[in-house]
Scaffold this motif. Structure first.
Motif, mmCIF file in Angstrom:
data_model
loop_
_atom_site.group_PDB
_atom_site.id
_atom_site.type_symbol
_atom_site.label_atom_id
_atom_site.label_comp_id
_atom_site.label_asym_id
_atom_site.label_seq_id
_atom_site.Cartn_x
_atom_site.Cartn_y
_atom_site.Cartn_z
ATOM 1 N N PRO A 5 50.975 -47.341 24.381
ATOM 2 C CA PRO A 5 51.176 -48.536 25.204
ATOM 3 C C PRO A 5 49.879 -49.041 25.838
ATOM 4 O O PRO A 5 49.751 -50.233 26.133
ATOM 5 N N ARG A 6 48.902 -48.133 26.026
ATOM 6 C CA ARG A 6 47.610 -48.584 26.612
ATOM 7 C C ARG A 6 46.954 -49.655 25.752
ATOM 8 O O ARG A 6 46.250 -50.531 26.248
ATOM 9 N N ASP A 7 47.173 -49.578 24.449
ATOM 10 C CA ASP A 7 46.580 -50.574 23.547
ATOM 11 C C ASP A 7 47.238 -51.937 23.696
ATOM 12 O O ASP A 7 46.780 -52.914 23.106
ATOM 13 N N PHE A 8 48.336 -51.986 24.461
ATOM 14 C CA PHE A 8 49.066 -53.246 24.644
ATOM 15 C C PHE A 8 49.082 -53.665 26.108
ATOM 16 O O PHE A 8 49.884 -54.514 26.512
ATOM 17 N N ALA A 19 47.790 -55.386 29.631
ATOM 18 C CA ALA A 19 47.327 -56.769 29.826
ATOM 19 C C ALA A 19 45.972 -56.831 30.529
ATOM 20 O O ALA A 19 45.361 -57.900 30.589
ATOM 21 N N ASP A 20 45.459 -55.724 31.074
ATOM 22 C CA ASP A 20 44.220 -55.782 31.847
ATOM 23 C C ASP A 20 43.136 -54.890 31.249
ATOM 24 O O ASP A 20 43.408 -54.049 30.383
ATOM 25 N N ALA A 21 41.926 -55.072 31.765
ATOM 26 C CA ALA A 21 40.771 -54.345 31.226
ATOM 27 C C ALA A 21 40.859 -52.849 31.535
ATOM 28 O O ALA A 21 40.231 -52.037 30.856
ATOM 29 N N TYR A 22 41.628 -52.494 32.553
ATOM 30 C CA TYR A 22 41.777 -51.061 32.894
ATOM 31 C C TYR A 22 42.837 -50.372 32.031
ATOM 32 O O TYR A 22 43.090 -49.209 32.167
ATOM 33 N N ARG A 23 43.479 -51.127 31.187
ATOM 34 C CA ARG A 23 44.539 -50.628 30.285
ATOM 35 C C ARG A 23 45.675 -49.977 31.088
ATOM 36 O O ARG A 23 46.191 -48.915 30.745
ATOM 37 N N MET A 31 55.303 -49.467 32.952
ATOM 38 C CA MET A 31 55.572 -50.907 32.982
ATOM 39 C C MET A 31 56.215 -51.373 31.674
ATOM 40 O O MET A 31 55.898 -50.870 30.587
ATOM 41 N N ALA A 32 57.093 -52.370 31.809
ATOM 42 C CA ALA A 32 57.823 -52.864 30.633
ATOM 43 C C ALA A 32 56.883 -53.524 29.612
ATOM 44 O O ALA A 32 57.059 -53.346 28.399
ATOM 45 N N GLY A 33 55.884 -54.276 30.102
ATOM 46 C CA GLY A 33 55.042 -55.071 29.192
ATOM 47 C C GLY A 33 54.344 -54.252 28.115
ATOM 48 O O GLY A 33 54.552 -54.509 26.909
#
Ligand SMILES: C[S@@+](CC[C@H](N)C(=O)[O-])C[C@H]1O[C@@H](n2cnc3c(N)ncnc32)[C@H](O)[C@@H]1O
Length: 256
Positions: A38-41, A43-47, A63-65
């Motif tokens: 999920p880190r690869d998806f 939304a922010d630079a901190y993953r 998080m859902a996203g």
């Protein structure tokens, strides 16, 4: 069969399945794994993949996203690789406890790719679960730190049931739960170890006597340890007679 795992620790899953039955079954082309982080998806630079729970309380929630992005990628990869349909399984202590019957159903439905969601922290944002998950599975009435080990247990249980996975197919037939009983005890060389002998009947070469001894041991163990299994099981006359003998051998002991 295709299995994808959404996990913050892909290496944990990828490394573990390389050994033993799961590794051999993959080499034989019986199943294939892909992991999605999920880190690869994020939304922010901190993953970022987790945040504090609404309403307060300890721990973090996934998080859902990022989960949703990883899940969509997994499903899309299965589709591109020719998998007929995908089923999303959330590993969670709140799921239905996994049993032999469900494992067999998964293993028989090889055209359905599985996408396993492995949680961490307090778990996954429920909105993602409600929207995307087909089934929730627990591997026992206890909590481990992440869904990777539960996912690995499910994968291993399925892989050993795939035709051709075990060198001797009979192994999967004679195991605990397959016939609704616990397995009998097993012995190997030497015949005498630390003063304890292998039961004579196993050295007799008398196949029918060995079959009966093993069945009786299975019934005895099941009666002592998991009497609930016997309540659910239709029994042959031979088994009913054996069980009656076992009960009368152990007066006053209903089960351990
Ligand atoms: C620390 S646990 C979260 C426990 C959750 N807060 C609860 O009490 O039900 C983190 C993750 O481990 C996995 N997990 C832990 N125990 C499990 C079990 N018995 N069966 C399946 N998954 C489990 C789930 O994926 C879960 O999201």
């Amino acid at each position: 069969m295709r299995i994808d795992v959404v996990t913050l620790f892909p290496a944990m899953v990828e490394d573990a399945v390389k050994v033993g039955v799961t590794g051999r079954a993959a080499e034989r082309g019986l199943w294939a794994l892909r992991c999605w982080n999920p880190r690869d998806f994020a939304a922010d630079a901190y993953r970022t993949v987790d945040d504090r729970p609404y309403g307060g309380g300890p721990g973090m929630v996934m998080m859902a996203g990022p989960m949703s992005g990883a899940l969509a990628a997994a499903r899309e990869a299965q589709r591109r690789d020719g998998v007929a349909r995908s089923r999303t399984i959330h590993l969670t202590p709140a799921g239905r406890p996994l049993g032999h019957t469900r494992v067999i159903e998964f293993a028989r439905d090889r055209d359905t790719g599985l996408v396993l969601l492995a949680g961490r922290y307090e778990g996954i944002d429920e909105r993602l679960v409600e929207r995307e998950v087909d089934e929730e599975v627990a591997i026992g009435e206890f909590v481990v730190s992440g869904g990777e080990l539960p996912a690995l247990m499910l994968i291993d249980a399925i892989a050993r049931q795939l035709p051709g996975a075990l060198n001797d197919a009979q192994s999967a037939v004679e195991e605990s739960f397959v016939a609704g009983l616990l397995d009998c005890p097993h012995y190997t060389r030497p015949e005498s170890w630390g003063g304890a002998q292998v039961p004579d009947v196993l050295l007799s070469g008398h196949h029918e006597a060995i079959r009966r001894w093993r069945l009786e041991q299975s019934l005895r163990r099941t009666w002592q340890r998991r009497p609930d299994l016997l309540e659910r099981r239709a029994m042959s006359k031979e088994e009913r007679d054996m069980l009656a003998r076992i009960r009368s051998d152990s007066p006053g002991t209903d089960s351990r």
